[in-house]
Write an enzyme that holds these catalytic residues in place. Sequence first.
Site, short mmCIF file in Angstrom:
data_model
loop_
_atom_site.label_atom_id
_atom_site.label_comp_id
_atom_site.label_asym_id
_atom_site.label_seq_id
_atom_site.Cartn_x
_atom_site.Cartn_y
_atom_site.Cartn_z
N LYS A 7 -12.73 33.39 -4.17
CA LYS A 7 -12.45 34.31 -5.34
C LYS A 7 -11.20 34.56 -5.18
O LYS A 7 -10.17 34.60 -4.14
CB LYS A 7 -13.34 35.28 -5.34
CG LYS A 7 -12.85 36.14 -6.61
CD LYS A 7 -13.77 37.53 -6.65
CE LYS A 7 -13.24 38.40 -7.71
NZ LYS A 7 -14.26 39.91 -7.88
N GLN A 8 -10.34 34.49 -6.51
CA GLN A 8 -8.84 34.92 -6.61
C GLN A 8 -8.75 35.75 -7.62
O GLN A 8 -9.12 35.72 -8.92
CB GLN A 8 -8.02 33.68 -6.73
CG GLN A 8 -6.34 34.18 -6.89
CD GLN A 8 -5.36 33.05 -6.97
OE1 GLN A 8 -5.89 31.90 -6.60
NE2 GLN A 8 -4.23 33.20 -7.59
N GLY A 9 -8.19 37.34 -7.06
CA GLY A 9 -7.94 38.18 -8.14
C GLY A 9 -6.53 38.30 -8.31
O GLY A 9 -5.70 37.57 -8.10
N ALA A 10 -6.27 39.38 -8.85
CA ALA A 10 -4.71 39.64 -9.45
C ALA A 10 -4.05 40.12 -8.33
O ALA A 10 -2.69 39.81 -8.00
CB ALA A 10 -4.77 40.78 -10.39
N ALA A 12 -5.09 39.50 -4.50
CA ALA A 12 -5.57 38.82 -3.15
C ALA A 12 -6.45 37.80 -3.69
O ALA A 12 -7.28 37.54 -4.51
CB ALA A 12 -6.20 39.91 -2.25
N LYS A 27 -9.53 38.85 3.24
CA LYS A 27 -8.92 39.06 2.37
C LYS A 27 -7.40 38.97 2.34
O LYS A 27 -6.73 39.70 3.09
CB LYS A 27 -9.40 40.68 1.82
CG LYS A 27 -8.32 41.02 0.57
CD LYS A 27 -8.78 42.45 0.27
CE LYS A 27 -8.47 43.15 -1.03
NZ LYS A 27 -8.67 44.45 -1.63
N ASP A 133 -10.39 52.17 -7.60
CA ASP A 133 -10.78 51.08 -8.26
C ASP A 133 -12.31 51.29 -8.39
O ASP A 133 -13.01 49.98 -7.99
CB ASP A 133 -10.12 49.78 -7.93
CG ASP A 133 -10.59 48.63 -8.88
OD1 ASP A 133 -10.84 48.86 -9.92
OD2 ASP A 133 -10.56 47.38 -8.05
#
Length: 227
Positions: A7-10, A12, A27, A133
């Site tokens: 997965k790629q988030g904002a 990491a 991560k 978060d």
Amino acid sequence: MDSVLLKQGAEAKLYSYDFYGRPCIIKERFKKSYRHPTLDVSLTSQRLKAEVRANLRCRMAGILTPTIFMVNFDNSSIYMQEIQDAITVREYIATIQEQHKDRAHANDLISPVAEVIGKTLSKMHANNIIHGDLTTSNMLLQGDPHDLKLVLIDFGLSSFEASAEDKGVDLYVLERAFLSSHPNTQELFDIILNSYQTTMKDKSAWKEVIAKLDEVRLRGRKRTMVG
């Protein structure tokens, strides 16, 4: 074994990896091109340290979090335990609601999890840890359906604050995320708050946090009305 991008988030990228025979999640925080390189390195290093520290402090307080195997500051990566045979609280609630169309019955089945969430967050805040978060996607459930264990993950925006304001904001973030992901579940969030209250030994501290939560809610409503 090579790592596999999950997965790629904002902030990491998450990779699956085998860490000396143990299932592992890497991560990796990536560089922000809009920041000055020196500032970017400094901020990324601070965030890595804060994330690891929050994770460890939670474990010391008896809160389940993934075990940290290693931190690599050269590539801004944390190597941590992959929690096996677990689902997110978000998935769990969605599944129960799908299986049981009667809302009251579904909420009855979910309420024990809501109680555990409240107890866990109360412990976390009693130790002045702010998650930053809180969502039902950042909580994992593991174990037997009658004895589910709650594991908190993703402390990338965490901090250490004693103020009621920060704790109130933490709860507000969860409330907004909870009700947007799971409509018509205000009574479940009320169970979370009630459990949070009964677990917190310092009742004056609880009253301060809830007063701040109410203030933040009011500010949020005013922004919505203006928007």
